[in-house]
Design an enzyme around this catalytic site. Structure first.
Site, short mmCIF file in Angstrom:
data_model
loop_
_atom_site.label_atom_id
_atom_site.label_comp_id
_atom_site.label_asym_id
_atom_site.label_seq_id
_atom_site.Cartn_x
_atom_site.Cartn_y
_atom_site.Cartn_z
N LYS A 85 0.80 -1.22 0.00
CA LYS A 85 0.00 0.00 0.00
C LYS A 85 0.83 1.27 0.00
CE LYS A 85 -3.89 -2.36 1.81
NZ LYS A 85 -5.14 -2.31 2.55
N LYS A 123 -3.03 11.00 7.12
CA LYS A 123 -3.86 11.89 7.91
C LYS A 123 -5.25 11.24 8.01
CE LYS A 123 -5.51 16.58 8.46
NZ LYS A 123 -5.56 16.34 9.92
N GLU A 152 -9.86 2.92 -4.60
CA GLU A 152 -10.57 3.46 -3.45
C GLU A 152 -10.13 4.88 -3.13
OE1 GLU A 152 -11.23 1.25 0.05
OE2 GLU A 152 -11.58 -0.64 -1.00
N GLU A 156 -6.31 3.32 -1.75
CA GLU A 156 -5.68 2.08 -2.16
C GLU A 156 -6.30 1.49 -3.41
OE1 GLU A 156 -6.65 0.02 1.72
OE2 GLU A 156 -7.27 -1.56 0.34
N ARG A 177 -8.73 -7.04 -7.79
CA ARG A 177 -9.61 -8.20 -7.97
C ARG A 177 -10.99 -7.71 -8.37
NH1 ARG A 177 -9.62 -6.96 -2.43
NH2 ARG A 177 -11.70 -6.31 -1.79
#
Lengths: 451, 152, 152, 451
Positions: free
Chosen positions: A119, A204, A278, A291, A295
């Site tokens: 990530k 943050k 996301e 992130e 899939r």
């Protein structure tokens, strides 16, 4: 280009295996199911053209066991493997082994899987492409002092996250220096224990931000298409319960910007096949990448209902080397999904495996049911407790809500408690109707002890 | 009739997949039966094989085991998915044949999975009664490979 | 046969998932069985009442009969859907009351349907044991109106 | 304008009653089901908010019994009655009585029902409005000599049809004078026996014509909107088995003309609410009005799937006095419906009532199921044997066919034979894929004795 597959093995179980089987059959592709001894009677093993037992109930000896799955694909002469979601779907090693064995992995390259799985590295790559990311550390944190310096410079509260994380593990929130110092240590330990990788980074913490994700599809010819967003703010224990598209929080121009950012992010990490980007949407309307999910996701049907596309079919086409053949899709109407888990919301979502006797699932206009249930099915205790997804489509949000609420009322699962009644209460409630989907919404419908 | 004993009998039947239990001793007879469960067919037969699809598909490797399981009381099962080989190499004699007496350290066959040859040993001292699978045939996890008669 | 023991046996079978129980000892035989149909709950209870809808809905006129049917061996049923009246008009005495002895030509009540007053007569000679419906109450087809004791 | 109804009684049973209940619930309307003693356990009686028994199994003493249904509506305080299809749906007297009792009949005026029910008079009214009708007699035939004169002038073969007819009764085909003379007499006798009305009329028999119908919606403010066409050429015993929209036989300009003609026909007979205008499409591309169906039809879901409209909701809105609020709809994609009857196609469609044990109905992307089935349901022998409608939606015809065929394969009805397998064979066949839907298509898939 190898041409379209004739035989696909589905390395998964339950509803997503059934979903993939249906997509394959509509394409004229022969399906091979794998199952553990606990899943002999599972619908996916019954619906597939061929079924093969790969091991005992424990996932590590069956659905997570790479040699057994590859071996099953080899003896059944499968040309490709669809991993579904969960299990091996984001395992870069598995994707690599498949291709080494000349079996196509229906998903992104193992390089893209690795990058989205790290990530912290993924954040940097996406940031370099000009997509706004949540302010945070440039890479991993090794020293608590460094963490405090960054925390002070961007302002508290701060989120400590595991680079290899997921499902809320290795994630901590800190409101001041002392808490942050502790949080870094604790999160690293948790991450080490859960993922064998103690790397953590800082972000943050954005208060009252909404979780909005963008579905993308990328072919091997370099084309990336955004399929619109999904809002998934209603979660229990960091797991989604109700998802919808479009999000009420976006204007058309915000949506266009978000989709553009998602495409740029996908290109930045050289992504192919189906993926989800996301974002956090802050109350001020700014959005930040968090992130990349490498899939197909559980909630993909809401996107299908408003775009008309079969995303599993698109995944298979891309894996077979076909190009997307379009550069934009135009969503229409509104779709909402509610997940039915075999869990008791009145008792802290306690899992309720066991035999389903009589069963009634809803139907009729605007209702889609994705499920592996049948009357008499025994829900095994070894796997995820999701039983079904009820998806309602409407010309507008109101219509979708009304249809979903009534469809959920119709659900009848004898002897097994599910989340159907809870979902019905939530979508029928004033807050959901208003589109006020804060993280505290679900708690209003639960006994105090269950939150 | 002892109620505790009766309860135990009922529980036994309930938990089994059997449908009837009858005991006759001295001048007492007890008969228990389970009808409801029997109304459900074995689930694998619940769905008619889709005509078009199954016509097009080659024979599934998983076709055999169900019958075989019924027929043999003691078997050696395949510990993994793979290809069954009865001998160490082409043209070589098989590890075991019907009538062979084997012990727990005897290799009875090889299962090839992902290019690796896995030697399978008997789980108990026994006599091989029948080899249930042809050499070179794909097998699934738990599939009976040999019918045996335990000797220990 | 000891009734307490029999009751115990019946309860045992009821609570189990078995369908039959047979005991034979000395010169006594007991056989209990549970119809396969009984495995299905009464379908009207199959669906949980939709919370929102039932909260908004007024009491259904069809709520009563199921219980009543169980409770009374002999009844006079409503031959139609309509409104039950126990007397020929407001303020007038009822056609019949509990204890009344009636014959097949006795009018026992009126069912109003589409503004038409339909006189309902007893189907057999009997004694009215209880009036099951309040005057002015809506009734459905087949709903028990009177519990009776046949006299013929 | 009375405002929206709060309580609606559904004067029907089975899948259409369930369909109407679902539409009402999505509108927040309380539903009242009626049922015969044979239908105590039927899903519609269980799903409705209130249920009331109206009589014994015989339809004349229950679902066809006007006083019992009106009485049920009165004691339950229903403001409107939805008649579904069949039973009292096209009974002008029932519509009249409802309105006399201040209960809204959700359907057209009794005048419009009467006119569409008198097929000969309806032909004349539609012809007068400038819509082409099949050449034939101007009104009823009273004299065989007149029949022969008309037959010779328009050319044989000729169809003799009952003015009050339906379901193939009172219908005869004649290829010459002598046969026609006989046919007129026989058809009149049959019609007299079946409908109590011996009136017959003549139509030219169009060979290889296709049955195409147009869905219309008309509000009480005089607006009529066409919802596109449906093709229903695959029938068994004059009853439809597979229906689709759009029809492969129409070009866009033909479709526009047909829809315009349908709207004109509806206006000519002063029609309101949902209706269907039936046409014959000759191989030369000309089309001719044949009759008007004054009800919602079994196959309405295919239109819903491509337009996004809930036609039952539109019916209720119109009956409550609301105006449509749009002047055109734009269908998208393709939809096909297959009907599951409890009948054995291998044995001349012998009805197979009885108990359904285990049950599996299909689901997933693009699949809609309208049904009153549940595991353990006993199909009564008193009523129509239709169990379910499986509707597949796709972006194009190929996709809809593939999805429907596979969904039909999934159907599992323990202990009961249905038409699912036959429908699967038909839609998967080359002729159906080519769109060659002649009346002889079904026979190819049946044993010779069953045709």
């Amino acid at each position: 280009m190898p041409g379209m597959f004739r035989r696909i093995l589905i390395a998964n179980r339950g509803e997503i295996a059934v979903r993939v089987i249906r997509a394959c059959r509509a394409m004229g592709i022969t399906t091979i199911a794998v199952y553990s001894t606990a899943d002999r009677d599972c619908l996916h093993a019954q619906l597939a053209d061929e079924s093969i037992c790969i091991g005992p109930p424990s996932p590590t000896e069956s659905y997570l066991n790479i040699p057994r799955i590859i071996s099953a694909a080899e003896i059944t002469d499968a040309q490709a493997i669809h991993p579904g979601y969960g299990f091996l779907s984001e395992n870069a090693k598995f994707a690599n082994i498949c291709r080494d064995c000349h079996i196509e992995f229906i998903g992104p390259s193992s390089k893209a899987i690795s990058l989205s799985g790290d990530k912290s590295a993924c954040r940097q790559a996406v940031k370099a492409a000009g997509v706004p990311i949540v302010p945070g550390s440039d890479g991993l944190i090794t020293d608590p002092a460094e963490a405090i310096r960054i925390g002070e410079s961007m302002g508290f509260p701060v989120l400590v996250k595991a680079a290899a994380g997921g499902g809320g593990k290795g994630m901590r929130i800190a409101h001041n220096d002392a808490a942050l110092k502790n949080a870094v240590k604790m999160a690293a330990q948790e991450a080490e224990a859960a993922f064998g990788d103690g790397g953590v980074y800082l972000e943050k913490f954005l208060e009252n931000a909404r979780h909005i994700e963008v579905q993308i599809m990328a072919d091997n010819q370099g084309r990336v298409v955004a399929f619109g967003e999904r809002e998934c703010s209603i979660q229990r224990r960091h797991q989604k319960l109700i998802e919808e598209t479009p999000s009420v929080a976006l204007t058309n121009s915000m949506r266009a910007k978000l989709c553009k950012a998602a495409v740029r992010a996908a290109k930045a990490i050289g992504y192919t096949n189906a993926g989800t980007v996301e974002f956090l949407l802050a109350p001020d309307g700014y959005f930040y990448f968090i992130e990349f999910n490498a899939r197909i996701q559980v909630e993909h049907p809401v996107t299908e209902e408003v775009t008309g596309f079969d995303l599993i079919r698109e995944q298979i086409r891309i894996a077979a080397g076909e190009s997307l053949g379009y550069s934009a899709v135009k969503p229409q109407g509104h779709a909402i999904e509610a997940r039915l888990y075999a869990e008791d919301p009145e008792h802290n979502f306690r899992p309720c495996p066991g035999k389903i006797g009589k069963l009634h699932l809803p139907g009729g206009i605007g209702i889609r049911v994705d499920s592996h249930l049948y009357p008499g099915y025994v829900v095994p205790r070894y796997y995820d407790s999701m039983l079904a997804k009820i998806i309602a489509r409407g010309r507008n949000r109101e219509e979708a809500i009304d249809r979903l609420a009534n469809a959920l009322d119709e659900v009848y699962t004898d002897q097994i408690v599910t989340t159907a009644a809870l979902c019905a209460k939530v979508v029928r409630g004033d807050r959901f109707r208003r589109g006020d989907l804060g993280p505290d919404l679900l708690a209003e419908y639960l006994p105090k002890t269950s939150v | 009739m002892d109620i505790t004993e009766l309860k135990e009998l009922m529980r036994l039947l309930e938990e089994s997949t059997l449908s009837e239990l009858e005991i006759e001793e001295d001048n007492r007879r007890v008969r228990l039966s389970k009808a409801v469960q029997a109304a459900y067919a074995p689930p694998m037969q619940q769905f008619a094989p889709p005509a078009a699809a199954s016509a097009a598909a080659p024979a599934a490797p998983a076709a055999a085991p169900d019958d075989a399981e019924e027929a043999w009381a003691h078997v050696i099962e395949s510990p993994m998915v793979g290809t069954f080989y009865s001998s160490p190499g082409p043209g070589e004699p098989p590890f075991v044949q019907a009538g062979a007496r084997v012990s727990t350290d005897t290799t009875v066959c090889i299962i090839e999975a992902m290019k690796i040859m896995n030697e399978v040993a008997a789980k108990e001292d026994c006599i091989i009664e029948r080899v249930l699978v042809e050499s070179g045939q794909p097998v699934e996890f738990g599939q009976p490979l040999f019918a045996i008669r335990p000797t220990s």
